[in-house]
Structure formats: structure tokens, C-alpha cells
Enzyme design. Structure first.
Site, PDB file in Angstrom:
ATOM      1  N   CYS A  66       0.856  -1.181   0.000  1.00 15.02           N
ATOM      2  CA  CYS A  66       0.000   0.000   0.000  1.00 15.02           C
ATOM      3  C   CYS A  66       0.893   1.232   0.000  1.00 15.02           C
ATOM      4  O   CYS A  66       1.670   1.445   0.939  1.00 15.02           O
ATOM      5  CB  CYS A  66      -0.925   0.011   1.213  1.00 15.02           C
ATOM      6  SG  CYS A  66      -1.973   1.478   1.286  1.00 15.02           S
TER       7      CYS A  66
ATOM      8  N   HIS B  87      -4.017  -4.334 -10.212  1.00 17.40           N
ATOM      9  CA  HIS B  87      -4.852  -3.184 -10.556  1.00 17.40           C
ATOM     10  C   HIS B  87      -5.403  -3.359 -11.956  1.00 17.40           C
ATOM     11  O   HIS B  87      -4.712  -3.848 -12.857  1.00 17.40           O
ATOM     12  CB  HIS B  87      -4.047  -1.885 -10.502  1.00 17.40           C
ATOM     13  CG  HIS B  87      -3.596  -1.525  -9.121  1.00 17.40           C
ATOM     14  ND1 HIS B  87      -4.338  -0.733  -8.279  1.00 17.40           N
ATOM     15  CD2 HIS B  87      -2.494  -1.879  -8.428  1.00 17.40           C
ATOM     16  CE1 HIS B  87      -3.694  -0.601  -7.120  1.00 17.40           C
ATOM     17  NE2 HIS B  87      -2.576  -1.296  -7.188  1.00 17.40           N
TER      18      HIS B  87
ATOM     19  N   GLU C 203     -11.028  -0.179  -3.953  1.00 15.51           N
ATOM     20  CA  GLU C 203      -9.918  -0.991  -3.462  1.00 15.51           C
ATOM     21  C   GLU C 203     -10.390  -2.382  -3.065  1.00 15.51           C
ATOM     22  O   GLU C 203     -11.404  -2.536  -2.373  1.00 15.51           O
ATOM     23  CB  GLU C 203      -9.230  -0.316  -2.273  1.00 15.51           C
ATOM     24  CG  GLU C 203      -8.396   0.886  -2.672  1.00 15.51           C
ATOM     25  CD  GLU C 203      -7.316   1.196  -1.659  1.00 15.51           C
ATOM     26  OE1 GLU C 203      -6.569   0.263  -1.279  1.00 15.51           O
ATOM     27  OE2 GLU C 203      -7.224   2.359  -1.243  1.00 15.51           O
TER      28      GLU C 203
ATOM     29  N   CYS D  93      -5.292   6.150  -3.433  1.00 13.19           N
ATOM     30  CA  CYS D  93      -4.594   4.869  -3.508  1.00 13.19           C
ATOM     31  C   CYS D  93      -3.245   5.093  -4.186  1.00 13.19           C
ATOM     32  O   CYS D  93      -3.189   5.455  -5.368  1.00 13.19           O
ATOM     33  CB  CYS D  93      -5.420   3.849  -4.290  1.00 13.19           C
ATOM     34  SG  CYS D  93      -4.616   2.231  -4.466  1.00 13.19           S
TER      35      CYS D  93
ATOM     36  N   GLY E 143      -2.445   2.477  -6.763  1.00 12.04           N
ATOM     37  CA  GLY E 143      -3.354   2.715  -7.879  1.00 12.04           C
ATOM     38  C   GLY E 143      -2.914   3.878  -8.744  1.00 12.04           C
ATOM     39  O   GLY E 143      -2.992   3.826  -9.972  1.00 12.04           O
TER      40      GLY E 143
END
Length: 277
Positions: free
Chosen positions: A71, A163, A212, A221, A224
């Protein structure tokens, strides 16, 4: 149990120092502590642990109890947390994650932390690395994503976690609550996927909204945003350095000549407290 609540552009986390606090069941605690009505409220729970390969180990648990490989926003928060809580004097640290070693660096102005820049590593493009069903050695660029009565075209990237980036004319017109979970759990993605809907504003700016995996709609994100840059470059929509406008604020991302993606943005502590266990 002592905790800190932090966020990176609205993507919020409860951080617990596992070097001194005892946690028996990370998944169960994440579901309890992240509940916005009966707990502290957060998108995820982050546990700091020792590491033999890096300065610290960072384990991330989504609000549904599932564990995330990486993350970007959490890594920025952790970098500021360990520095300002006196766990390290370093302004550049290494974090062991399930996706490998991540290296965030604190940026200062007048001796105050203003933002954190993270080396997110190289984007993984082959289907087998993401993962996406099909030939494991093929890239998944602008591939059809078929739902029951809707067809989208997505570019799939892994930044240590999967993703699916879908470019649209207007992100605000997308019913993310309805479409996000359907794409997340589509058979195309064996380990589910994060979903980004992206509107290209110009060669240097995009607008992104995210669903998410394991957390639902979040305000930002980091992985992302990094995957979105890679997808935008691969589909010739932007330059290699862009600003990603998210619901919670902006992130700066750059795809360097070393093939690493670098993501920069703020990390803020909201409050500290004790959680009863």
C-alpha cells in the site's frame, strides 16, 4: 493497546507498533478496529514488525480482514510514523512487505516533514505476475473486461498488488459502488483486483477514482496512482510524469529511467489513543 490514526490524502489507517504491542489475530483486529461505527474507523490496519531484510516489516490488513501485499499511502504514513515516534533517525527507510522491499523517503521544509516520496519499484506487466487469466507471458493492455451486461476495456498492472485501470470520458458518471465490486471479483482476476476509473485531463494530469480490493471506495490509492501512470504511458495517453487528482487530494507520480515508479504525497497523523483489548 496504543495506536496512531494517520491518512495519506484521505486513505486512512490505524497504525500499531507490533514491536511493543501484542496482537494475536491481525485479521480479526482489522475488522473490529476499522469499523467506522463500532471501532476507530479506517480503510486498513497497519502493523509494524521486525525485519531481517529491512528497517521494519509492514503488514497491511484491509477493513474486511484480508491482507494486502502493498500500500503506497500506508508506506508514506509508516515512514513519517517511525521517524516522528523516534523508532529511527533515518529520513530514508526500507520496509519489508509481501510485495518486496519498499523505500520511502521523508522530504522536509524548515525542518518539518512536508511529504514522503516512495520508490514503488518496477510495474509488473505480464498476466502471470499480476495475475490475470490467459497466457502468463502476455501483457494485459486494453483487454476486454466483460460483466453481465457491460463491457469495459482495462489495462492491468501489478505494483505488488493487482490493478485494473479503465479509462473513461467522465469518472464522475461511473457508479463505482455498483461496478467496482463486480470487476474486483470478476473471473479474469484469480486474486481479485483493485479497480481504477481514470479520466485523462491532459498529458500531465488525470482524475482517478478507486475501488480498493477488500476495502471498497477509498479517497486515494498510492499503488493505484502508480499503476495508472504505467497504464497511461503504455496506452500513450500521458507523459511519464503526471499529477493524479483523487477524491482525497493529489499525488505526484513519475516513471523513471530506471523503470521504477516514484510516488510523492503527504502523510498526516490525525490522533493517537488507546484501543481496549
Amino acid at each position: 493497546m496504543q495506536f496512531s490514526k494517520m491518512h495519506g490524502q484521505g486513505n486512512d489507517f490505524v497504525i500499531i507498533d507490533g514491536l511493543k504491542e501484542k496482537v494475536n489475530n491481525f485479521s480479526q483486529l482489522a475488522q473490529q478496529i476499522c469499523d467506522r461505527h463500532f471501532g476507530i474507523g479506517a480503510d486498513g490496519l497497519v502493523i509494524l514488525l521486525p525485519s531481517q531484510q529491512a528497517d521494519f516489516t509492514m503488514r497491511i490488513f484491509n477493513s474486511d480482514g484480508s491482507e494486502a501485499e502493498m500500500c503506497g499511502n500506508a508506506s508514506r504514513c509508516v515512514a513519517r510514523y517511525v521517524y516522528e515516534h523516534g523508532l529511527t533517525p533515518k529520513n530514508k527507510i526500507s520496509l519489508e512487505t509481501l510485495a518486496g522491499i519498499i523505500k520511502p523517503e521523508l522530504l522536509f521544509e524548515n525542518d518539518r516533514v512536508t511529504s514522503v516520496r516512495v520508490d514503488m519499484g518496477e510495474p509488473r506487466l505480464n498476466r502471470g505476475e499480476i495475475p490475470v487469466t490467459g497466457d502468463k507471458n502476455e501483457k494485459a493492455i486494453n483487454i476486454p473486461v466483460q460483466l453481465e451486461n457491460q463491457l469495459f476495456y482495462g489495462t492491468c498492472i501489478s505494483m505488488g498488488n493487482p490493478h485494473c485501470i479503465i479509462f473513461v470520458d467522465n469518472v464522475d458518471a461511473v457508479d463505482l459502488t455498483a461496478i467496482g465490486p463486480k470487476i474486483e471479483t470478476a473471473p479474469l482476476f484469480p486474486r481479485k483486483t483493485n479497480v481504477e476509473f481514470v479520466q485523462v485531463l491532459n498529458r500531465h494530469e488525470v482524475r482517478m477514482r478507486v475501488w480498493e480490493r477488500g476495502a471498497g471506495i477509498t479517497l486515494a490509492c498510492g499503488t493505484g496512482a502508480s499503476a495508472t501512470l504505467a497504464a497511461a504511458v503504455l496506452t500513450t495517453k500521458t507523459e511519464r510524469r503526471i499529477t493524479v487528482h483523487l477524491d482525497g487530494g493529489d499525488l505526484a507520480v513519475e516513471w523513471g529511467n530506471d523503470n521504477h515508479i516514484y510516488m510523492s504525497g503527504p502523510a498526516q497523523e490525525v490522533f493517537r489513543g488507546e484501543y481496549p483489548v
